[in-house]
Design a protein around this motif. Structure first.
Motif, PDB file in Angstrom:
ATOM      1  N   CYS A  86       0.467  -0.693   0.045  1.00 39.55           N
ATOM      2  CA  CYS A  86      -0.478   0.409  -0.293  1.00 39.55           C
ATOM      3  C   CYS A  86       0.907   1.118  -0.220  1.00 39.55           C
ATOM      4  CB  CYS A  86      -0.670  -0.051   1.468  1.00 39.55           C
ATOM      5  SG  CYS A  86      -2.633   1.008   1.272  1.00 39.55           S
ATOM      6  N   PHE A  87       2.252   1.227   1.138  1.00 37.27           N
ATOM      7  CA  PHE A  87       2.543   2.457   0.973  1.00 37.27           C
ATOM      8  C   PHE A  87       3.478   2.648  -0.352  1.00 37.27           C
ATOM      9  CE2 PHE A  87       3.676   1.665   5.702  1.00 37.27           C
ATOM     10  CZ  PHE A  87       2.559   1.994   6.171  1.00 37.27           C
ATOM     11  N   SER A  88       3.817   2.067  -1.053  1.00 41.40           N
ATOM     12  CA  SER A  88       4.278   1.974  -2.089  1.00 41.40           C
ATOM     13  C   SER A  88       3.903   2.667  -3.619  1.00 41.40           C
ATOM     14  CB  SER A  88       5.594   0.587  -2.606  1.00 41.40           C
ATOM     15  OG  SER A  88       4.236  -0.345  -3.096  1.00 41.40           O
ATOM     16  N   ARG A  89       2.077   1.875  -3.603  1.00 37.24           N
ATOM     17  CA  ARG A  89       1.098   2.686  -4.014  1.00 37.24           C
ATOM     18  C   ARG A  89       0.578   3.887  -4.500  1.00 37.24           C
ATOM     19  NH1 ARG A  89      -2.455  -2.628  -6.656  1.00 37.24           N
ATOM     20  NH2 ARG A  89      -0.614  -4.258  -6.339  1.00 37.24           N
ATOM     21  N   ALA A  90       0.942   4.094  -3.267  1.00 38.90           N
ATOM     22  CA  ALA A  90       0.602   5.562  -2.776  1.00 38.90           C
ATOM     23  C   ALA A  90       1.705   6.931  -3.936  1.00 38.90           C
ATOM     24  CB  ALA A  90       0.677   5.644  -0.948  1.00 38.90           C
ATOM     25  N   GLU A 109      10.879   2.577   7.020  1.00 38.72           N
ATOM     26  CA  GLU A 109      11.068   3.797   6.524  1.00 38.72           C
ATOM     27  C   GLU A 109      11.666   3.940   5.012  1.00 38.72           C
ATOM     28  OE1 GLU A 109      15.098   6.347   7.930  1.00 38.72           O
ATOM     29  OE2 GLU A 109      15.175   4.722   8.023  1.00 38.72           O
ATOM     30  N   ALA A 110      12.689   3.167   4.244  1.00 38.81           N
ATOM     31  CA  ALA A 110      12.575   3.105   2.785  1.00 38.81           C
ATOM     32  C   ALA A 110      11.042   3.918   2.204  1.00 38.81           C
ATOM     33  CB  ALA A 110      13.480   2.684   2.493  1.00 38.81           C
ATOM     34  N   ALA A 111      10.419   3.289   1.667  1.00 37.81           N
ATOM     35  CA  ALA A 111       9.084   2.857   1.358  1.00 37.81           C
ATOM     36  C   ALA A 111       8.474   4.254   1.525  1.00 37.81           C
ATOM     37  CB  ALA A 111       8.098   2.077   1.887  1.00 37.81           C
ATOM     38  N   LEU A 112       8.701   4.716   3.130  1.00 35.36           N
ATOM     39  CA  LEU A 112       7.920   5.792   3.157  1.00 35.36           C
ATOM     40  C   LEU A 112       8.621   7.605   2.769  1.00 35.36           C
ATOM     41  CD1 LEU A 112       6.418   5.303   6.944  1.00 35.36           C
ATOM     42  CD2 LEU A 112       4.795   5.374   4.719  1.00 35.36           C
ATOM     43  N   ARG A 126      13.196   5.298  13.719  1.00 36.09           N
ATOM     44  CA  ARG A 126      13.368   5.930  12.184  1.00 36.09           C
ATOM     45  C   ARG A 126      12.219   6.984  12.142  1.00 36.09           C
ATOM     46  NH1 ARG A 126      16.634   2.138   9.377  1.00 36.09           N
ATOM     47  NH2 ARG A 126      17.419   0.462  11.009  1.00 36.09           N
ATOM     48  N   PHE A 127      10.888   6.798  12.067  1.00 34.05           N
ATOM     49  CA  PHE A 127       9.761   7.468  11.985  1.00 34.05           C
ATOM     50  C   PHE A 127       9.814   8.603  12.765  1.00 34.05           C
ATOM     51  CE2 PHE A 127       6.018   8.875  12.556  1.00 34.05           C
ATOM     52  CZ  PHE A 127       5.517   9.061  11.429  1.00 34.05           C
ATOM     53  N   LEU A 128      10.835   8.497  13.415  1.00 36.63           N
ATOM     54  CA  LEU A 128      10.791  10.501  14.275  1.00 36.63           C
ATOM     55  C   LEU A 128      11.645  10.715  13.187  1.00 36.63           C
ATOM     56  CD1 LEU A 128      11.371   8.951  18.048  1.00 36.63           C
ATOM     57  CD2 LEU A 128       8.853  10.086  16.565  1.00 36.63           C
ATOM     58  N   ARG A 129      12.897  10.332  12.817  1.00 34.84           N
ATOM     59  CA  ARG A 129      14.015  10.599  12.188  1.00 34.84           C
ATOM     60  C   ARG A 129      12.994  11.666  10.689  1.00 34.84           C
ATOM     61  NH1 ARG A 129      18.217   7.560  11.760  1.00 34.84           N
ATOM     62  NH2 ARG A 129      17.191   6.494  10.415  1.00 34.84           N
ATOM     63  N   LEU A 130      12.014  10.634   9.880  1.00 35.67           N
ATOM     64  CA  LEU A 130      10.725  11.107   8.712  1.00 35.67           C
ATOM     65  C   LEU A 130      10.146  11.746   9.109  1.00 35.67           C
ATOM     66  CD1 LEU A 130       9.649   7.485   7.797  1.00 35.67           C
ATOM     67  CD2 LEU A 130      11.414   8.847   6.506  1.00 35.67           C
ATOM     68  N   ASP A 148      -2.375   2.838  17.968  1.00 38.05           N
ATOM     69  CA  ASP A 148      -1.107   2.974  18.782  1.00 38.05           C
ATOM     70  C   ASP A 148      -0.091   2.162  18.017  1.00 38.05           C
ATOM     71  OD1 ASP A 148      -0.404   0.233  18.660  1.00 38.05           O
ATOM     72  OD2 ASP A 148      -0.658   0.033  20.987  1.00 38.05           O
ATOM     73  N   PHE A 149      -0.402   2.090  16.709  1.00 39.61           N
ATOM     74  CA  PHE A 149       1.078   1.905  15.189  1.00 39.61           C
ATOM     75  C   PHE A 149       2.062   0.733  16.200  1.00 39.61           C
ATOM     76  CE2 PHE A 149      -1.061   5.686  14.516  1.00 39.61           C
ATOM     77  CZ  PHE A 149      -1.450   5.284  12.911  1.00 39.61           C
ATOM     78  N   ALA A 150       1.773   0.191  17.237  1.00 37.74           N
ATOM     79  CA  ALA A 150       2.786  -0.878  17.447  1.00 37.74           C
ATOM     80  C   ALA A 150       2.899  -1.931  16.027  1.00 37.74           C
ATOM     81  CB  ALA A 150       2.283  -1.538  18.591  1.00 37.74           C
ATOM     82  N   LEU A 151       1.581  -2.117  15.656  1.00 36.71           N
ATOM     83  CA  LEU A 151       2.507  -3.552  14.867  1.00 36.71           C
ATOM     84  C   LEU A 151       2.634  -2.618  13.105  1.00 36.71           C
ATOM     85  CD1 LEU A 151      -0.673  -6.120  15.965  1.00 36.71           C
ATOM     86  CD2 LEU A 151       1.475  -6.072  16.635  1.00 36.71           C
ATOM     87  N   TRP A 152       2.784  -1.765  13.021  1.00 36.94           N
ATOM     88  CA  TRP A 152       2.839  -0.956  11.816  1.00 36.94           C
ATOM     89  C   TRP A 152       4.482  -1.162  11.243  1.00 36.94           C
ATOM     90  CZ3 TRP A 152      -0.775   2.551   8.887  1.00 36.94           C
ATOM     91  CH2 TRP A 152      -2.342   1.931   9.300  1.00 36.94           C
ATOM     92  N   GLY A 153       4.869  -1.458  12.131  1.00 36.53           N
ATOM     93  CA  GLY A 153       6.847  -1.438  11.691  1.00 36.53           C
ATOM     94  C   GLY A 153       7.348   0.057  11.033  1.00 36.53           C
ATOM     95  N   LEU A 154       6.602   0.521  11.662  1.00 40.80           N
ATOM     96  CA  LEU A 154       7.023   1.792  11.185  1.00 40.80           C
ATOM     97  C   LEU A 154       8.385   2.101  11.843  1.00 40.80           C
ATOM     98  CD1 LEU A 154       3.740   4.154  11.899  1.00 40.80           C
ATOM     99  CD2 LEU A 154       4.674   3.093   9.949  1.00 40.80           C
ATOM    100  N   GLY A 155       9.044   1.464  12.671  1.00 43.11           N
ATOM    101  CA  GLY A 155      11.000   1.477  13.356  1.00 43.11           C
ATOM    102  C   GLY A 155      11.223   1.301  12.106  1.00 43.11           C
ATOM    103  N   THR A 156      10.947   0.522  11.907  1.00 43.60           N
ATOM    104  CA  THR A 156      11.896  -0.893  10.751  1.00 43.60           C
ATOM    105  C   THR A 156      12.912  -0.297   9.143  1.00 43.60           C
ATOM    106  OG1 THR A 156      10.427  -1.374   8.875  1.00 43.60           O
ATOM    107  CG2 THR A 156      10.390  -3.238  10.948  1.00 43.60           C
ATOM    108  N   PRO A 157      13.309  -0.891   9.036  1.00 48.39           N
ATOM    109  CA  PRO A 157      14.132   0.334   8.052  1.00 48.39           C
ATOM    110  C   PRO A 157      13.635   0.372   6.360  1.00 48.39           C
ATOM    111  CG  PRO A 157      16.470  -1.352   8.736  1.00 48.39           C
ATOM    112  CD  PRO A 157      13.990  -1.788   9.894  1.00 48.39           C
ATOM    113  N   GLU A 158      12.692  -1.365   6.399  1.00 48.81           N
ATOM    114  CA  GLU A 158      12.185  -1.598   5.010  1.00 48.81           C
ATOM    115  C   GLU A 158      10.916  -0.298   5.180  1.00 48.81           C
ATOM    116  OE1 GLU A 158      13.927  -5.258   6.415  1.00 48.81           O
ATOM    117  OE2 GLU A 158      12.634  -3.895   7.265  1.00 48.81           O
TER     118      GLU A 158
END
Length: 156
Positions: free
Chosen positions: A19-23, A45-48, A74-78, A33-43
């Motif tokens: 979904c992120f890649s198609r946006a 972060e790169a997609a976003l 990583r999300f905080l850096r974004l 709380d976004f706990a299961l979204w992986g917003l801290g993962t490198p993958e």
């Protein structure tokens, strides 16, 4: 139109990355709380980052941002790098009973979990009809939020 059911964390993460890649223009995301979204993962972060570099905008709503602040540097850096393109908000008390979770991309793609405590859900791509109800809900939720996480939080 493509539809995919999922029932595991891995499947959820895969559909979310797709979904992120198609946006192209806008991501609107709601989760307690976004706990299961992986917003801290490198993958993720790169997609976003790719999405944001293409002039995309992100609107994020949570009941609580503690998980993002503690476990997603990583999300905080974004958020710091793209503060002009990411808006994080928190719900007020009247919405704390909401328990679903979804990501809408450009009003045509959606990944949603039916309940935040479970991984069962569905993804639909190239389907404006599949996103319409959640898009309306997000708009209603958004009006009942206040400023949340921003680049000034956590010493950024």
């Amino acid at each position: 139109m493509e539809k995919h059911a999922f029932a595991s964390r891995l499947e959820f993460e895969q559909q979310l990355l797709l979904c992120f890649s198609r946006a192209r223009l806008r991501l609107r995301c709601f989760d307690p709380d976004f706990a299961l979204w992986g917003l801290g993962t490198p993958e993720v972060e790169a997609a976003l980052r790719r999405f944001l570099l293409g002039q995309g905008k992100i609107e994020l709503v949570a009941h609580d941002n503690t998980h993002l602040e503690r476990y997603c540097p990583r999300f905080l850096r974004l958020l710091k790098d793209f503060s002009h393109a990411i808006e994080c908000r928190v719900t007020n008390r009247s919405l704390r009973q909401l328990t679903d979770s979804f990501c809408i991309a450009d009003e045509v793609h959606i990944v949603r979990r039916f309940h935040c405590a479970h991984l069962r859900g569905e993804a639909a791509f190239d389907s404006p009809d599949a996103t319409s109800v959640s898009a309306e809900r997000f708009a209603g939720i958004w009006t009942e939020t206040e400023a949340g996480l921003h680049a000034g939080i956590s010493g950024l």
